[in-house]
Design an enzyme around this catalytic site. Sequence first.
Site, short mmCIF file in Angstrom:
data_model
loop_
_atom_site.label_atom_id
_atom_site.label_comp_id
_atom_site.label_asym_id
_atom_site.label_seq_id
_atom_site.Cartn_x
_atom_site.Cartn_y
_atom_site.Cartn_z
N CYS A 34 0.97 -1.19 -0.06
CA CYS A 34 -0.13 0.00 -0.24
C CYS A 34 0.75 1.40 0.04
O CYS A 34 1.55 1.63 0.93
CB CYS A 34 -0.68 -0.08 1.38
SG CYS A 34 -1.91 1.51 1.46
N CYS A 37 -0.26 4.11 2.35
CA CYS A 37 0.31 3.55 3.92
C CYS A 37 1.92 3.95 4.35
O CYS A 37 2.07 4.34 5.33
CB CYS A 37 0.33 1.91 4.19
SG CYS A 37 -1.64 1.35 3.59
#
Length: 298
Positions: A34, A37
């Site tokens: 991600c 993230c």
Amino acid sequence: MSAAEREAVESFRRDVVEPSMTKLVVIDFWAEWCGPCKALTPLLEKVAAAYADKGVVLAKIDTDANQFIAAQFQIKSIPTVYAMFQGQLVADLTPARTETQLRTMLDQLLKQLPLESEAASLEAELEPLIAMGEQLLVEGDAERALSVFAQLSEMAPEHPTVLSGMVRALVAAGRTDEAEAAIAALPEEIAKLPEIERARTALALAREVQPVDDLAGLAAEVAANPENYEKRFELAGGQMAAGDRDAAADTLLAMIAADRTWNEGAARAQLLKIFEVVGLEDPWVSAQRRKLSAILFG
């Protein structure tokens, strides 16, 4: 429930739920693949570290490695960031994508939750000791006050009230050069605080006022010639240098009543400095301010 799932639940209980009994746990649901993230995690780590003494901790949950836990929280997308306190989710922090936004949301939460933070615990421990040091300063026992604040500075080296007390104790002990050096050594963000400004004013006042060898003689001279404002101002300084703030305040108030504009309001400015050094919340200052208001507005 499989063995792996039981292990995941136990880890979550140990690493997240149990700490949340006394702290605010920020839960970061993330995954290695991600991109957002990876951008958000350093921010969360930075803010959590800054708020650690307020009772905030960060728990990171890899959703790939903890699919069972992620499913229990119905995680649909990542990054997802929740806040947990006493085993209950208390906020969704996901919308906070900047440091300012995250700090704002945490500040709001911390005002509402009864966290047992290290800062609050330390503050409770320091409070009576600070009061003791301040009382010693009021009583004129500068050396004992200096000893108290020196010990406090070891417990809380960056506490602004402790630092202020330390500097003011140095000033009261006549160690003005050390007081000036102590202020100069402070970090910029601390040096700007009101507590330090109070100490800086105490230092400035100590350098301005001059001891008078014969206060009684000077007082008699002033009584005989009350229009000699230079002498009256000198008398107030001598009284303050001698530790007689009541007499100094009376002298300055009388000057203000007689001619508040003398020397561009020097008497009022000096009186306000005394107020700041003593402490604006002090009952003595409140009483003197009422006298000043009666003169100015009565």
